[in-house]
Design an enzyme around this catalytic site. Structure first.
Site, PDB file in Angstrom:
ATOM      1  N   GLY A  21     -34.431 -46.903   6.758  1.00 26.98           N
ATOM      2  CA  GLY A  21     -35.668 -46.287   6.283  1.00 26.98           C
ATOM      3  C   GLY A  21     -36.535 -47.227   5.467  1.00 26.98           C
ATOM      4  O   GLY A  21     -37.515 -46.793   4.871  1.00 26.98           O
TER       5      GLY A  21
ATOM      6  N   SER B  50     -38.171 -52.252  11.273  1.00 27.67           N
ATOM      7  CA  SER B  50     -38.865 -52.303  12.573  1.00 27.67           C
ATOM      8  C   SER B  50     -40.287 -52.824  12.416  1.00 27.67           C
ATOM      9  O   SER B  50     -40.726 -53.708  13.150  1.00 27.67           O
ATOM     10  CB  SER B  50     -38.848 -50.932  13.256  1.00 27.67           C
ATOM     11  OG  SER B  50     -39.464 -49.948  12.458  1.00 27.67           O
TER      12      SER B  50
ATOM     13  N   ASP C 294     -46.090 -47.929   7.918  1.00 25.28           N
ATOM     14  CA  ASP C 294     -45.126 -49.032   7.804  1.00 25.28           C
ATOM     15  C   ASP C 294     -45.756 -50.375   8.154  1.00 25.28           C
ATOM     16  O   ASP C 294     -45.608 -51.359   7.439  1.00 25.28           O
ATOM     17  CB  ASP C 294     -43.927 -48.789   8.733  1.00 25.28           C
ATOM     18  CG  ASP C 294     -43.229 -47.482   8.438  1.00 25.28           C
ATOM     19  OD1 ASP C 294     -43.597 -46.809   7.459  1.00 25.28           O
ATOM     20  OD2 ASP C 294     -42.311 -47.132   9.206  1.00 25.28           O
TER      21      ASP C 294
HETATM   22  P1  ADP Z   1     -35.979 -48.963  10.053  1.00 26.74           P
HETATM   23  O1  ADP Z   1     -37.347 -49.365  10.483  1.00 26.74           O
HETATM   24  O2  ADP Z   1     -35.985 -47.871   9.054  1.00 26.74           O
HETATM   25  O3  ADP Z   1     -35.155 -50.128   9.581  1.00 26.74           O
HETATM   26  P2  ADP Z   1     -35.763 -48.339  12.832  1.00 26.74           P
HETATM   27  O4  ADP Z   1     -34.762 -47.599  13.616  1.00 26.74           O
HETATM   28  O5  ADP Z   1     -37.172 -47.915  12.897  1.00 26.74           O
HETATM   29  O6  ADP Z   1     -35.239 -48.361  11.320  1.00 26.74           O
HETATM   30  O7  ADP Z   1     -35.734 -49.863  13.243  1.00 26.74           O
HETATM   31  C1  ADP Z   1     -34.523 -50.572  13.292  1.00 26.74           C
HETATM   32  C2  ADP Z   1     -34.462 -51.398  14.564  1.00 26.74           C
HETATM   33  O8  ADP Z   1     -35.400 -52.513  14.494  1.00 26.74           O
HETATM   34  C3  ADP Z   1     -33.132 -52.068  14.772  1.00 26.74           C
HETATM   35  O9  ADP Z   1     -32.225 -51.163  15.396  1.00 26.74           O
HETATM   36  C4  ADP Z   1     -33.500 -53.224  15.686  1.00 26.74           C
HETATM   37  O10 ADP Z   1     -33.648 -52.788  17.028  1.00 26.74           O
HETATM   38  C5  ADP Z   1     -34.867 -53.635  15.174  1.00 26.74           C
HETATM   39  N1  ADP Z   1     -34.729 -54.729  14.203  1.00 26.74           N
HETATM   40  C6  ADP Z   1     -34.949 -54.671  12.873  1.00 26.74           C
HETATM   41  N2  ADP Z   1     -34.709 -55.860  12.282  1.00 26.74           N
HETATM   42  C7  ADP Z   1     -34.334 -56.705  13.268  1.00 26.74           C
HETATM   43  C8  ADP Z   1     -33.941 -58.088  13.319  1.00 26.74           C
HETATM   44  N3  ADP Z   1     -33.904 -58.847  12.221  1.00 26.74           N
HETATM   45  N4  ADP Z   1     -33.627 -58.602  14.531  1.00 26.74           N
HETATM   46  C9  ADP Z   1     -33.691 -57.859  15.638  1.00 26.74           C
HETATM   47  N5  ADP Z   1     -34.044 -56.558  15.651  1.00 26.74           N
HETATM   48  C10 ADP Z   1     -34.359 -55.988  14.497  1.00 26.74           C
HETATM   49 MG    MG Z   2     -38.748 -48.136  11.536  1.00 25.00          MG
END
Ligand code: ADP
Ligand code: MG
Length: 375
Positions: free
Chosen positions: A114, A118, A162
């Site tokens: 959260g 992303s 975001d």
């Molecule tokens: P949040 O945005 O709250 O962290 P989300 O489910 O919206 O949760 O986004 C998380 C997703 O973003 C991860 O499952 C992955 O697919 C992608 N992601 C985030 N950070 C990275 C990273 N450093 N490398 C690759 N993918 C990433």
């Molecule tokens: Mg997200």
């Protein structure tokens, strides 16, 4: 890392995660939110390739995937590469010629907690690719392109907050964003105030059934008001007096949801005003009211999040605490005097574990700058 893997010196960019200080479920009502960027970020490194391939590597996943720049997929494949590739696809759709490149990603924003890892990935990718093709966009435009990548390519129905705060955040400031026209105001957060983010480690509705239900209930209330007062396309335009007049025509739940959204909007605007005046005590009071409204009227909290907020109340240094994010679990945001932050984390973690049997993850963050080039 990039150099060793791709034998090319990369240009490097950083984009932060974020936390919303106040303004929950106001975004789709075209209202206000007030997030801050945090000092967890995603870094992107980019270098050109001559073979027409787009090679994406994530250090977090220890994984690499290659695509043809000339034949980008139209949709995501439920893989982490959807986020960077979605940005590339949206830029290509805007008419930019995309050459081959190697992109590596590394982030310390906790994934899926959260804090918007992303959006950080999207914005870091967008800056990298735009610099490669020699294009620059203003922050708000960049944010919109990244939101479209998440909506249209990844397939996640997120609002603009975001990406907007990741692209436009300012150190030691929160950002009051008008989700109607994307105008914004910065409000100072004193440097000695820490943003302590406490993860309850629970997610009650992974399938997300509650979110659309709440949204539909609040929109149904808006439709009742609009049937009397046509100038109310969104709850942002409604008032608490509207609810007094026509609330009896709504279902009880619709009335409660609308009361949260309308009052939350007022609180969010007020929070930016009191921050600008440096009145932290009043900000804390607004956060407490916001949490009560979110929990009681919107029914967007849960036992664990209510506990995390309640257990923080009498800890030294607390300015304000509330559940942040889409609800039904996730994280609380605690504004805490920096000098007390470490002790606060220790005490809150201990109390929460004792009460719920769950060991929480608690991060001490600070309001940070938005996305930028590192080198
Ligand atoms: P949040 O945005 O709250 O962290 P989300 O489910 O919206 O949760 O986004 C998380 C997703 O973003 C991860 O499952 C992955 O697919 C992608 N992601 C985030 N950070 C990275 C990273 N450093 N490398 C690759 N993918 C990433
Ligand atoms: Mg997200």
């Amino acid at each position: 890392m990039h150099l060793a893997r791709f034998q090319a010196e990369p240009a490097i960019f950083a984009a932060p995660g974020r936390v919303n200080l106040i303004g929950e479920h106001t975004d789709y009502a075209e209202g206000f939110v007030m997030p801050a960027a945090i000092d967890f970020a995603t870094l992107s490194g980019i270098s050109p390739r001559t073979d027409g391939k787009i090679v994406l590597y994530s250090e977090n996943y220890g994984q690499e995937r290659a695509f043809e720049a000339a034949a980008l997929p139209a949709m995501g494949s439920r893989h982490w590469t959807d986020y960077p590739l979605g940005v590339v696809a949206i830029l290509a759709g805007e008419g930019h010629a995309i050459p081959g490149f190697s992109l590596s990603l590394w982030g310390d924003v906790p994934l899926g907690s959260g804090l918007s890892s992303s959006a950080a990935v999207e914005v870091a990718t967008a800056l990298a690719v735009l610099s490669l093709i020699g294009v620059s966009y203003p922050g708000p435009v960049l944010a919109r392109l990244c939101q479209r990548a998440e909506n249209e390519f990844v397939g996640a129905n997120c609002g603009i907050m975001d990406q907007f705060i990741s692209a436009n955040g300012k150190q030691n400031h929160a950002l009051l964003l008008d989700c109607r026209d994307l105008s914004f105001k910065l409000a100072p957060i004193p440097a000695n105030v820490a943003l302590v983010i406490a993860n309850t480690m629970v997610r009650h509705s992974v399938a997300g059934g509650d979110y659309p239900t709440r949204r539909a209930e609040s929109e149904a209330a808006c439709a009742v008001i609009a049937s009397h007062r046509p100038g109310v396309p969104f709850l942002r335009d409604a008032t608490l007096e509207d609810l007094e007049k026509w609330g009896h025509e709504m279902t009880p739940k619709s009335l409660l949801r609308a009361r949260h959204v309308i009052s939350e909007n007022l609180r969010t605007v007020a929070a930016a005003e009191v921050l600008a005046k440096g009145d932290l005590a009043e900000l804390g009071r607004l956060m407490a009211e916001a949490h009560a409204s979110y929990s009681r009227d919107f029914e967007g909290s849960c036992v664990e999040a209510d506990a995390m907020v309640a257990l923080a109340q009498d800890l030294p240094g607390l300015i304000g605490a509330r559940l942040t994010g889409g609800g039904f679990g996730g994280c609380t945001i605690n504004l805490v005097e920096q000098s007390q932050a470490a002790a606060f984390v220790e005490a809150l973690g201990g109390r929460y574990a004792a009460q719920t049997g769950i060991v929480p993850q608690i991060h001490i963050c600070h309001a940070s700058g938005g996305a930028h080039r590192v080198k």
